[in-house]
Design a protein around this motif. Structure first.
Motif, PDB file in Angstrom:
ATOM      1  N   ILE A  27       1.219   3.350   3.186  1.00 11.83           N
ATOM      2  CA  ILE A  27       1.938   2.738   4.303  1.00 11.83           C
ATOM      3  C   ILE A  27       3.424   2.669   3.973  1.00 11.83           C
ATOM      4  CG2 ILE A  27       2.153   0.610   5.651  1.00 11.83           C
ATOM      5  CD1 ILE A  27      -0.936   0.318   5.165  1.00 11.83           C
ATOM      6  N   ASP A  30       0.873  -1.166   0.000  1.00  9.98           N
ATOM      7  CA  ASP A  30       0.000   0.000   0.000  1.00  9.98           C
ATOM      8  C   ASP A  30       0.923   1.232   0.000  1.00  9.98           C
ATOM      9  OD1 ASP A  30      -1.547   2.233   0.961  1.00  9.98           O
ATOM     10  OD2 ASP A  30      -3.071   0.788   1.563  1.00  9.98           O
ATOM     11  N   THR A  37      -7.034  -1.710  12.787  1.00 11.22           N
ATOM     12  CA  THR A  37      -6.144  -1.277  11.709  1.00 11.22           C
ATOM     13  C   THR A  37      -6.701  -0.075  10.941  1.00 11.22           C
ATOM     14  OG1 THR A  37      -7.180  -2.938  10.303  1.00 11.22           O
ATOM     15  CG2 THR A  37      -5.065  -3.531  11.300  1.00 11.22           C
ATOM     16  N   ARG A  47      -4.438   0.264   7.062  1.00 14.43           N
ATOM     17  CA  ARG A  47      -4.341  -1.049   6.409  1.00 14.43           C
ATOM     18  C   ARG A  47      -5.739  -1.502   6.014  1.00 14.43           C
ATOM     19  NH1 ARG A  47       0.961  -2.323   7.290  1.00 14.43           N
ATOM     20  NH2 ARG A  47       1.750  -1.031   8.960  1.00 14.43           N
TER      21      ARG A  47
END
Lengths: 517, 537
Positions: free
Chosen positions: A363, A360, B413, B418
């Motif tokens: 992230i 991702d 999360t 995420r």
């Protein structure tokens, strides 16, 4: 040939009358099946290769000549005609039935589509060519020769007529190529199984023969049941072109379609590019950044797993390292392995300067410590039609991105259509400004999409770029400057800042695009 | 076949409505995953109650002893540290501090064990702003001095969704399908809230402030505590089923009580205290993957050297000379330890104070302690290998099932962004029945499998394939999760008395506000620390 020849004694056919009228039904069915395989092959070749006249002509030519070959070869079959007929049906069922899925796989995964196509057409044609002569020889003791020829050929042509009408009107629209071919394979196998009853008296051990039939039927049945994974009937109605590749990754549904000489990539049903005009999009996405920062060495690409942006980046000889961060390994694998993708992106992702990271992007830019600051970032995410994508257009994302850049780095952000989703476009621009970037929005026409927009941004003030590489397909020094002028109907409108805790862009985007769908 | 399935579903949802019906499932369920049953140390509780512990060898002299390492105790310590006062020790019976703000951590994510957010404070709530600033949550202050919070610490949108009629919908209140009367009542209720948000008493105090000690105690405000929230709503003709559900959910979620067992003051406080001005949105919420464990970690960092975990205070004896003898049980070494403190801050629930301070028990009488009922909670953390199937509005931070006795789940999360793959869900269930003590006895008797069955059956309503995705399910049982703000408690003489020091023992706990919020616990911790420091000069 005359009637006297047909009177010659032959094996086990003696004395046991066959139900000729039921066997004539088989003629009808196998004739229909035979024509369907031909149509499937012809259609598939025109879809994938274009030039339908050429494709249909060559497929029909090869198919008919193969049928001739089959008919000729039939004379070498002497004994056990009934058994041979059942075996033949099963062979046609397998080769013909699986022809469409095999061809799609060959197209998506190999360079050998044409050889596969003609080998399959040849094989199916030869097998189909064997069917009628053998069936006629089985029936010759039951029916007078003149009646036999008349009836078999009549049913053969009627079967062909039925198939040729069903195929365009019902089968293609409702089932698609893969399921049609599997379904008719199933029909061939069913004829085989049925024949073990009709020709019982002429067959050897029945149990083994029927078991083989059942196995073939099961294989085709499984294929049919699994066919929905390959193409959904529903999807075929959505996409105007034939689906040549479809895969559900854990993150998205990847669909590739092919038609009218180009191919298209869809993620979750949204068009990502068409090979016909993606060069316009990717040239506009990439080259303005280099025009502002010539000599850039370290490039970050967020999204863009198709490798097309990287292809443009590598045209700049000063580039030393490209890091591409894309969520979906299925996407980047496709870009490196699928021949037609690799041809289009010129193997960009296999270049030694390119590092592919499957993560991702948000992230990754927040957590990665391995990469030095970048001179250019290309931000090429799918449009913000869901919250999980909307986060990639927030002040938080742009602030995190800024931390990974050199102080005078340049960023370009794909920013949806300023014409179709004007507020969304300017919301992205406003959000970049709120994150501390100077921005220069621009746009161009990408016929497959619409008028498309990008935002060029840098932490430092910069001028509209005026120079670009020679030899690009769309961009020139003149057209570069022109992209930065906004006509009235796309000009700036006030917009809220898109933040993680409001995600206004997702709401704006969905409501704006709703008007066009 | 279909009808059988439906019946089983109905049966199970009815069963889940009786909070403890998990018991019924106990025999049959076998789960393809494991987990732990965590909870307060029951043995320790018994030791304390029986008083059958050996005496310590000696009593170590200490300035101040803080008994209890929840938010109140930690805040007292944090305040001491901020003032440069170091002559104290904090004793916590569990192996980790934080009380109901504790958190856990595994390979997938950190996650809360109970408390999981605080509303973003305005500048008026100085101590919380100070704490958040120290934690790096505040990026700056605007021209009016209001804090600007880091985007990553504010709940990411979408924040809430509700499962109803086979699919998920945005928000907690379902607007789809509401009648004109529902709309009218919904608007009327929030107009009433806005009226209270705007209300100020003669001293310019708001009716409902955070912490509550800053709010008004004018008669018209106190009067709200005399009746239940239900009675208040009835009197104003609020009958909309949707509205009443929302309000009942709100009080179950924040107070562990129902409309008829919640003070009307508390019910209005929930909505009014979160708004800065009339007509404004409720304050945004701040949250972290580990919930309020994020704040605990910072508080602990400030006072770690003076914190002793695994020390259960078993007896507190104020002596005639003003000193206080404190006996504790070192649970790691299984021995008694003693302290001779100048002052004690008792930072535990009121009922526990009655157990460990014999003189207090005598002075106040048994009935006094019964005025402080607390709701037990079951909190489960589900570690998921992948996201289960679902329909409708996408996964939010807080996910509530409309027809459920549970409170839904929060996604750990969510803030770490995420959005794919493994995650941890924290599932909450307040045992909001009329008899908390009976509820607790039943909850304490449930084994892991019974608890897991309760959780899985509830979640299956919205995620039929949930079981296949669970890697582990850890259950936390809280006996005293939160005090219940029953009608009459909030302005009662008992509550007033409970805040008063008792022979050099000072009290700090959210119990003393009548409801369990971070701001309240912090307020009492700081107040008690101030009381002690004032005495010591």
């Amino acid at each position: 040939m005359d009637d006297s020849e047909s009177a010659a004694p032959q094996g086990s056919t003696e004395g046991t009358p066959l139900n000729a009228s039921l066997l004539f039904i088989s003629v009808f069915l196998i004739a229909a099946c035979g024509l369907i395989y031909e149509l499937v092959a012809g259609t598939l070749a025109s879809y994938l290769l274009g030039d339908s006249v050429l494709q249909f002509s060559t497929v029909i030519g090869v198919y008919l000549s193969a049928m001739g070959l089959g008919s000729y070869l039939s004379k070498f079959i002497h004994r056990g005609l009934a058994q041979r007929f059942v075996d033949l049906e099963l062979a046609v069922a397998l080769v013909g039935g699986f022809s469409a899925p095999i061809l799609f796989q060959a197209f998506a995964h190999t360079h050998a589509f044409r050889p596969t196509l003609y080998t399959l057409v040849m094989a199916v044609g030869t097998l189909v060519g064997l069917e009628i002569p053998i069936l006629m020889r089985i029936l010759r003791h039951q029916v007078k020769f003149k009646d036999l020829v008349a009836q078999v050929l009549t049913l053969d042509y009627i079967g062909a007529l039925a198939a040729s009408l069903l195929f365009p009107l019902l089968l293609m629209p409702k089932l698609g190529l893969v399921r049609t071919s599997l379904l008719f394979g199933l029909l061939n196998a069913a004829v085989g199984l049925w024949s073990t009853f009709l020709l019982k008296s002429q067959l050897g051990p029945l149990r083994m023969t029927r078991l083989r039939c059942v196995v073939v039927i099961a294989m085709l049945g499984l294929g049919l049941a699994g066919a929905h994974r390959f193409t959904l009937a529903m999807e075929e109605e959505i996409f105007s072109d034939e689906i040549v590749y479809a895969k559900d990754s854990p993150y998205q549904r990847i669909v590739m379609t092919r038609g009218r000489g180009s191919f298209q990539l869809f993620l979750n049903g949204n068009l990502q590019f068409s090979s016909a005009d993606e060069y316009r999009y990717h040239e506009a996405l990439v080259h303005p950044t280099f025009a502002v920062k010539p000599g850039a060495k370290r490039i970050l690409v967020c999204g863009g797993g198709d490798g097309l942006a990287v292809r443009e980046i590598l045209k700049h000889s000063g580039v030393e390292r490209v890091v591409l961060v894309d969520l979906d390994p299925a996407m980047t694998q496709m870009a490196t392995q699928m021949p037609m993708m690799r041809d289009l992106n010129q193997g960009a992702l296999l270049d030694p300067r390119v590092k592919v990271v499957n993560a991702d992007a948000m992230i990754w830019i927040a957590e990665d410590r391995s990469e030095a600051p970048f001179d250019i970032a290309i931000v090429d995410f799918p449009d913000p039609n869901a919250y999980a994508l909307g986060k990639l257009y927030t002040t938080r994302f742009y602030k995190l991105l800024k931390r990974r850049l050199t102080p005078d780095a340049v960023v370009s952000v794909q920013s949806t259509s300023p014409l179709m989703a004007r507020k969304s476009f300017w919301c992205i621009n406003t959000t970049l400004e709120a994150a501390g970037f100077q921005t220069r929005p621009y746009h161009l026409a990408v016929p497959s999409f619409a008028v498309w927009g990008f935002v060029l941004a840098s932490p430092r003030p910069f001028d509209v770029p005026r120079k670009t590489l020679p030899d690009l397909r769309h961009l020139s020094d003149e057209s570069m400057t022109a992209m930065f002028a906004f006509p009235k109907d796309m000009d700036r409108v006030p917009a809220e800042v898109n933040r993680l805790d409001n995600q206004v862009l997702v709401h704006l985007y969905t409501s704006e695009w709703k008007r066009w769908s | 076949m279909e009808t059988v399935v439906v019946k089983r579903r109905t049966l199970l949802s009815t069963a889940a409505a009786l909070p403890l019906a998990g018991l019924a499932c106990r025999r049959s369920r076998r789960f393809p995953f494991g987990g732990e049953l965590l909870g307060p140390s029951l043995d320790l509780g018994h030791l304390v109650r029986d008083g059958a512990l050996p005496e310590p060898d000696h009593f170590q002299p200490i300035g101040v002893l803080i008994a209890g390492g929840g938010i109140a105790g930690l805040s007292a310590a944090w305040h001491f540290e901020g003032a440069g006062f170091r002559d104290y020790l904090l004793l916590e019976m569990e192996s980790e501090v934080g009380g109901t703000s504790r958190s856990g951590q595994n390979g997938v994510s950190a996650y809360p064990l109970a408390a999981h957010y605080v509303p973003a404070p305005t500048k008026e709530i100085g101590p919380l702003v100070k704490l958040l600033d120290e934690c790096g949550v505040i990026e700056g202050y605007d021209a009016t001095g209001e804090p600007i919070f880091g985007e990553q610490d504010v709940v990411r949108s979408p924040d809430e969704r509700i499962f109803f009629h086979g699919q998920w919908w945005e928000g907690l209140y379902l607007h789809a399908g509401e009648s004109p009367e529902d709309v009218r009542q919904y608007q009327a209720f929030f107009r009433e809230i806005d009226r209270w948000v705007a209300w100020k008493d003669s001293k310019e105090r708001k009716a409902f402030a955070l912490p509550r000690s800053k709010g008004s105690d004018a008669p018209e405000v106190r009067a709200l505590d005399a009746l239940s929230f239900k009675a208040w709503l009835d009197a104003r003709g609020f009958t909309s089923e949707r509205l009443l559900w929302l309000l009942d959910y709100a009080v179950r979620d924040d107070f562990g009580s129902r409309l008829d067992t919640t003070s009307a003051w508390a019910g209005l406080f929930y909505f009014a205290a979160r708004k800065q001005g009339p007509g404004e949105e409720s304050r945004p919420l701040l949250t972290w993957p580990e919930g309020n464990g994020f704040l605990v970690h910072h508080l602990l960092k400030c006072c770690r050297e003076r914190v002793r975990t695994g020390h259960a205070v078993t007896r507190i004896e104020p002596r005639a000379d003003g000193t206080v003898l404190v006996t504790a049980w070192n649970t790691r070494e299984n021995r008694a330890v003693g302290f001779l403190a100048q002052r004690v801050i008792f930072a535990g629930p009121v009922q526990m104070a009655g157990r460990v301070i014999p003189a207090l028990r005598e002075a106040r009488g048994k009935a006094f302690f019964e005025a402080f009922p607390a709701t037990p909670w079951l909190v489960a953390n589900l570690t998921l290998r992948n996201r289960p199937k679902e329909h409708g509005f996408p996964l939010a931070w807080d996910n509530v099932i409309r027809h459920s006795a549970g409170l839904g789940y929060v996604v750990a999360t969510h803030q770490s962004l995420r959005d794919h793959g493994p995650t941890v869900w924290t599932y909450y269930h307040a045992l909001a029945g009329p008899d908390p003590k009976a509820d607790w006895l039943k909850l304490a008797a449930m084994d892991w499998r019974a608890c897991a069955a309760l959780v899985v059956e509830d979640l299956r309503k919205a995620h039929p394939d949930i079981e296949a995705h669970i890697a582990r399910l850890d259950v936390m049982r809280w006996g005293h999760a939160m005090i219940r703000p029953r009608p009459g408690l909030l302005f009662s003489p008992e509550l007033e008395l409970a805040r008063q020091p008792f022979r050099n023992v000072h009290f700090a706990h959210s119990d003393l506000s009548g409801f369990a919020l971070f701001e309240e616990a912090q307020d009492h911790g700081i107040r008690a620390a101030e009381e002690v420091m004032a005495f010591r000069g």
